[in-house]
Design an enzyme around this catalytic site. Sequence first.
Site, PDB file in Angstrom:
ATOM      1  CD  GLU A  70      -1.960   2.223   1.634  1.00 46.16           C
ATOM      2  OE1 GLU A  70      -1.653   3.134   0.827  1.00 46.16           O
ATOM      3  OE2 GLU A  70      -2.114   2.415   2.845  1.00 46.16           O
TER       4      GLU A  70
ATOM      5  CB  CYS B 212      -1.250   7.175   1.385  1.00 48.09           C
ATOM      6  SG  CYS B 212      -2.588   6.149   2.020  1.00 48.09           S
TER       7      CYS B 212
ATOM      8  CD  GLU C 278       2.913   9.939  -1.065  1.00 50.16           C
ATOM      9  OE1 GLU C 278       1.761   9.680  -0.697  1.00 50.16           O
ATOM     10  OE2 GLU C 278       3.841   9.103  -1.079  1.00 50.16           O
TER      11      GLU C 278
END
Length: 494
Positions: A261, A295, A397
């Site tokens: 993940e 996230c 990110e």
Amino acid sequence: MSQATKAVAPRVPQGKLFIAGGWRDASDGSTRATVNPADGSEITQVAQATAVDVDAAVAAARAAFTEGPWPRLDVHARARLLTRVAELAERDQGELAYLESVDMGKPIMFSSTVDAPIASQILHYFAGAVARLDGSVRGAATGTLNYTLREPLGVVAPITPFNFPLLLSLTKIAPALAAGNTVIHKPSPATPLTALKMAELFAEAGFPDGVMNVLTGPGVELGEALVVHPGIDKIAFTGSTEVGKSIIRKSADTLKKTTMELGGKSPNIIFADADLDAAVQHAFFGIFYNKGEICTAGSRLLVQREVYDQVLEALVAQAVAVVPGDPLDPATFFGPLAHRGQFEKVSSYVEIGQSEGAKLVAGGRPFHPTATPDGGLYYLPTIFADVDNAMRIAQEEIFGPVLCVIPFDTEEQALQIANGTAFGLASGVHTRDIKKAHRVAAGLKAGTVWINTYNQFDTTTPFGGYKASGFGRESGSEVLENYTQLKSVWVDLS
């Protein structure tokens, strides 16, 4: 803040390793402080596990799996033990919430109403899932019977991040245990306290020795020791894409099962026909919830040009009104970043955005509360306008409170921009046109699509990513496939 509004500090769990049902120091006696990001103060010293401790934990978990009662317990007994842990987590919700807030900087308004309650919900859900681990009879030639059995993998090592320490641990630990595996949990070195508290609760619930183990310590060294260890059957990882790739490579020699993940750069699309007041609220929450350390953060906001200025103005007004504060104050919405490395990362990306030519319209600097002028890892909610999707701040990110606002003209262009990154974790669509909503949802390359909402989760619903955002799913009954293996049995009836 008045003394009456402050949460009362509970006992901090002992900072030792939990192996084979007991607490112990690291093999070399080393410890490291875990620090409150709100003021830089030391909370407690935490043991730093070594390769020797990894060997001990693997031996304990392997013995509990091959010789102990856990995989052989009937489904009712296993469910009762998981239910007991859920009940203990409910009893100690206040303590879990406090530990999450002081260790990670998460405002108590969220840790007490989201993280701690959902922790027990996860455990209850997977206690109920134990009985659903059944096989099936398959058709075969006359004179034979063939059927399938779903069996546990063995020793599972969840490696979990700093942003949702409690929940992202239990979404791995609970299904792993429900399936009959044993567990060695490695929490983030920045936020180990709720992992240690949960180890106490598993012990109190009566789990057999070695079924649940917790190793705290240095992220890279300890994580690598688990990944390459031949006695571990599966790694369940949540974290950055780069670290995930490294784990996959290093686990290849032992052919470990892995689920990943990973990161995201999630697009949140606002069409001109949306309920703009509601869309702005969802966009604000989508990026600034948990200080952007999530996230699924809607870090790329795509706004149709007809309403671009209106939406941007409303978002900036909300962002500049936010005053970061003490996470233990029930009125605080926005706390400090979780650790120094994350603070420096966010700061560097704001500099990158400005150098790339994006327009900084809110935030873009640290914040020092009056009570701690020289301490605390606070960073103001930050908004960049007129961002090009090719910019690094739109492609990489940041994992912090930085929003990139990107204009678009058509539905086709919105999809092209939305899908124009390596990631595919989550996405949002805001429109009153139901046909458009479903068209865009179908066209988005992401594991989750929220329509006219954002950051909604439930234990019953699978969650995971496409592309560089990973593989495998968390939550829902589907997750049990990640923690079991299938055996086919053939019987000659002639």
